[in-house]
Design an enzyme around this catalytic site. Structure first.
Site, PDB file in Angstrom:
ATOM      1  N   LYS A   3      -5.292  -9.295  -6.788  1.00 42.60           N
ATOM      2  CA  LYS A   3      -6.454  -9.394  -5.901  1.00 42.60           C
ATOM      3  C   LYS A   3      -7.557  -8.430  -6.343  1.00 42.60           C
ATOM      4  O   LYS A   3      -7.253  -7.298  -6.744  1.00 42.60           O
ATOM      5  CB  LYS A   3      -5.991  -9.021  -4.480  1.00 42.60           C
ATOM      6  N   LYS A  55       0.825  -1.223   0.000  1.00 42.59           N
ATOM      7  CA  LYS A  55       0.000   0.000   0.000  1.00 42.59           C
ATOM      8  C   LYS A  55       0.848   1.258   0.000  1.00 42.59           C
ATOM      9  O   LYS A  55       0.466   2.267  -0.589  1.00 42.59           O
ATOM     10  CB  LYS A  55      -0.981   0.003   1.181  1.00 42.59           C
ATOM     11  N   LYS A 102     -10.682  -2.664  -3.804  1.00 40.79           N
ATOM     12  CA  LYS A 102     -11.479  -1.434  -3.883  1.00 40.79           C
ATOM     13  C   LYS A 102     -10.743  -0.349  -4.653  1.00 40.79           C
ATOM     14  O   LYS A 102     -11.360   0.510  -5.278  1.00 40.79           O
ATOM     15  CB  LYS A 102     -11.738  -0.902  -2.471  1.00 40.79           C
TER      16      LYS A 102
HETATM   17  N1  AQP Z   1     -10.177 -10.002  -3.072  1.00 43.36           N
HETATM   18  C1  AQP Z   1     -10.556 -10.460  -1.889  1.00 43.36           C
HETATM   19  N2  AQP Z   1     -10.874 -11.761  -1.744  1.00 43.36           N
HETATM   20  C2  AQP Z   1     -11.280 -12.263  -0.534  1.00 43.36           C
HETATM   21  N3  AQP Z   1     -11.394 -11.498   0.569  1.00 43.36           N
HETATM   22  C3  AQP Z   1     -11.087 -10.192   0.456  1.00 43.36           C
HETATM   23  N4  AQP Z   1     -11.116  -9.174   1.335  1.00 43.36           N
HETATM   24  C4  AQP Z   1     -10.716  -8.028   0.725  1.00 43.36           C
HETATM   25  N5  AQP Z   1     -10.438  -8.265  -0.567  1.00 43.36           N
HETATM   26  C5  AQP Z   1     -10.659  -9.615  -0.755  1.00 43.36           C
HETATM   27  C6  AQP Z   1     -11.521  -9.320   2.729  1.00 43.36           C
HETATM   28  O1  AQP Z   1     -12.548  -8.374   2.990  1.00 43.36           O
HETATM   29  C7  AQP Z   1     -12.471  -7.977   4.363  1.00 43.36           C
HETATM   30  C8  AQP Z   1     -12.534  -6.481   4.463  1.00 43.36           C
HETATM   31  O2  AQP Z   1     -11.484  -5.905   3.735  1.00 43.36           O
HETATM   32  P1  AQP Z   1     -11.028  -4.415   4.034  1.00 43.36           P
HETATM   33  O3  AQP Z   1     -12.177  -3.541   4.101  1.00 43.36           O
HETATM   34  O4  AQP Z   1     -10.099  -4.410   5.168  1.00 43.36           O
HETATM   35  O5  AQP Z   1     -10.300  -3.981   2.764  1.00 43.36           O
HETATM   36  P2  AQP Z   1      -9.077  -4.456   2.008  1.00 43.36           P
HETATM   37  O6  AQP Z   1      -8.639  -5.842   2.325  1.00 43.36           O
HETATM   38  O7  AQP Z   1      -8.055  -3.415   2.122  1.00 43.36           O
HETATM   39  O8  AQP Z   1      -9.837  -4.452   0.658  1.00 43.36           O
HETATM   40  P3  AQP Z   1      -9.274  -4.066  -0.681  1.00 43.36           P
HETATM   41  O9  AQP Z   1     -10.364  -4.178  -1.637  1.00 43.36           O
HETATM   42  O10 AQP Z   1      -8.040  -4.864  -0.950  1.00 43.36           O
HETATM   43  O11 AQP Z   1      -8.922  -2.545  -0.499  1.00 43.36           O
HETATM   44  P4  AQP Z   1      -7.701  -1.783  -1.092  1.00 43.36           P
HETATM   45  O12 AQP Z   1      -7.929  -1.672  -2.544  1.00 43.36           O
HETATM   46  O13 AQP Z   1      -7.757  -0.472  -0.381  1.00 43.36           O
HETATM   47  O14 AQP Z   1      -6.478  -2.601  -0.756  1.00 43.36           O
HETATM   48  C9  AQP Z   1     -11.164  -8.567   4.914  1.00 43.36           C
HETATM   49  O15 AQP Z   1     -11.474  -9.709   5.674  1.00 43.36           O
HETATM   50  C10 AQP Z   1     -10.406  -8.947   3.689  1.00 43.36           C
HETATM   51  O16 AQP Z   1      -9.542 -10.052   3.912  1.00 43.36           O
END
Ligand code: AQP
Length: 339
Positions: free
Chosen positions: A202, A115, A205
């Protein structure tokens, strides 16, 4: 102080673009655990601001995650839904655990490296510290189980290390076994849903391409179209999971089908072996629309017509969360020697 045996804690960041990965990796398991566990589901707004958030969007996204939990089937009367910033115990315990966690542990965290990217010096201190706040979230309730996607496995291991070190540091003062070592629950056929545009990345968001993810705001037509356009290869589906090796796009779609239909990938392949994607994708699109659209429509309904209800759920949940967390943090303070 009683130690609960089945207390679940988990959270989702209100950072917008809530997607299928968040649902299949986390939120649907939140729902399934309700019958057997005491569940605490948090909208982790303190985590969200580790990267810049527009304040108006943060407020809207906080309601969006709350509505998604409820629309997916979490019962806010039986279990707790709240936003993190309303319960001071999280930030307070995070500071104490900051003094337990070691810099060397945080330096190994791959999510920070991803990140922060190349411009690490410009990343917020909060982003670096994110895993300690996550440990505090879990431990403030002495939670025993944490349902998450695979990407959070390393952070969960850190939370266990923090708990272990705290228990050890304060053992002779009565802190032995104070924190349970929380178990990650990484469940189902889609623990890591991949981008629909690139099966090696992955689903996330922050991906600039909206076609890379199915979001909670997508219409049934948009869901079907994104699946039709998903990256695959020209070969038909194999007979077994081994045949998906090296075929990231195909593997991802089979995993999504399996998770949505409650099957294993092998069971899906038993049905579709030899099928072209021109056959499989429409079937997956129908399944996805069937399973996701009613939930998404309910989420939109709440967001448009029931904002007051969502705010009430959060306020009520926060009050109930404080009742659990405050005595735990008070005991932590005693153990540390604060008077
Ligand atoms: N691609 C994924 N597959 C399975 N599980 C996922 N999670 C996130 N992406 C996937 C799970 O969702 C929960 C909440 O996630 P978060 O809100 O903490 O966000 P994150 O993991 O930072 O989501 P993103 O989409 O990956 O955001 P960015 O783009 O900002 O990095 C967690 O349990 C996570 O494991």
């Amino acid at each position: 102080m009683d130690q609960p045996r089945n207390r679940v804690f988990s959270g989702v960041q209100p950072t917008g673009n809530l997607h299928l990965g968040n649902y299949l990796g986390a939120i649907r398991h939140f729902v399934a655990l309700q019958d057997t566990h005491e569940c605490i589901y948090c909208v982790v707004d303190l985590h969200a601001i580790t990267v810049w958030q527009d304040p108006k969007e943060l407020a809207a996204n906080t309601r969006e995650v709350t509505a998604a939990y409820i629309a997916a089937g979490v019962d806010p009367k039986k279990h707790i839904i709240f936003n993190q910033s309303k319960v001071a115990a999280h930030a307070e315990l995070a500071w104490i655990l900051d003094c337990t966690a070691r810099i060397g542990w945080l330096n190994r965290m791959t999510q920070f490296k991803e990140k922060a990217g190349k411009d690490r010096e410009q990343a917020s201190v909060g982003l670096y510290n994110y895993p300690v706040l996550m440990a505090a979230d879990i431990l403030a309730y002495r939670s025993t189980h944490v349902p998450v996607g695979e990407d959070q496995k390393q952070h969960l291991e850190l939370a266990r290390d923090v708990a272990k070190k705290f228990n050890n540091d304060y053992a002779e003062f009565g802190g032995q076994d104070f924190f349970p070592l929380p178990e990650p629950l990484i469940l189902g056929a889609a623990t890591r849903v991949m981008s629909l545009r690139d099966g090696t990345k992955k689903m996330s968001k922050s991906d600039p391409s909206d076609n890379s993810r199915i979001t909670f705001n997508d219409s049934p037509e948009a869901i079907a179209q994104k699946i039709r356009k998903a990256q695959t290869d020209p070969d038909p589906l194999p007979e077994t999971v081994e045949g998906l090796e090296g075929r990231a796009g195909a593997d991802n779609l089979v995993g999504i089908y399996a998770a949505l239909s409650g099957q294993t990938k092998d069971e899906v392949l038993a049905e579709f072996r030899g099928a072209q994607f021109s056959v499989f994708k429409p079937r997956l699109a129908d399944l996805a629309v069937d399973k996701l659209s009613p939930m998404m429509a309910e989420m939109q309904r709440m967001l448009h017509n029931d904002q007051g209800y969502l705010d009430q759920v959060l306020a009520d949940g926060a009050a109930r969360a404080r009742v659990i967390a405050d005595p735990i943090v008070a005991r932590v303070k005693e153990l540390v020697g604060f008077i």
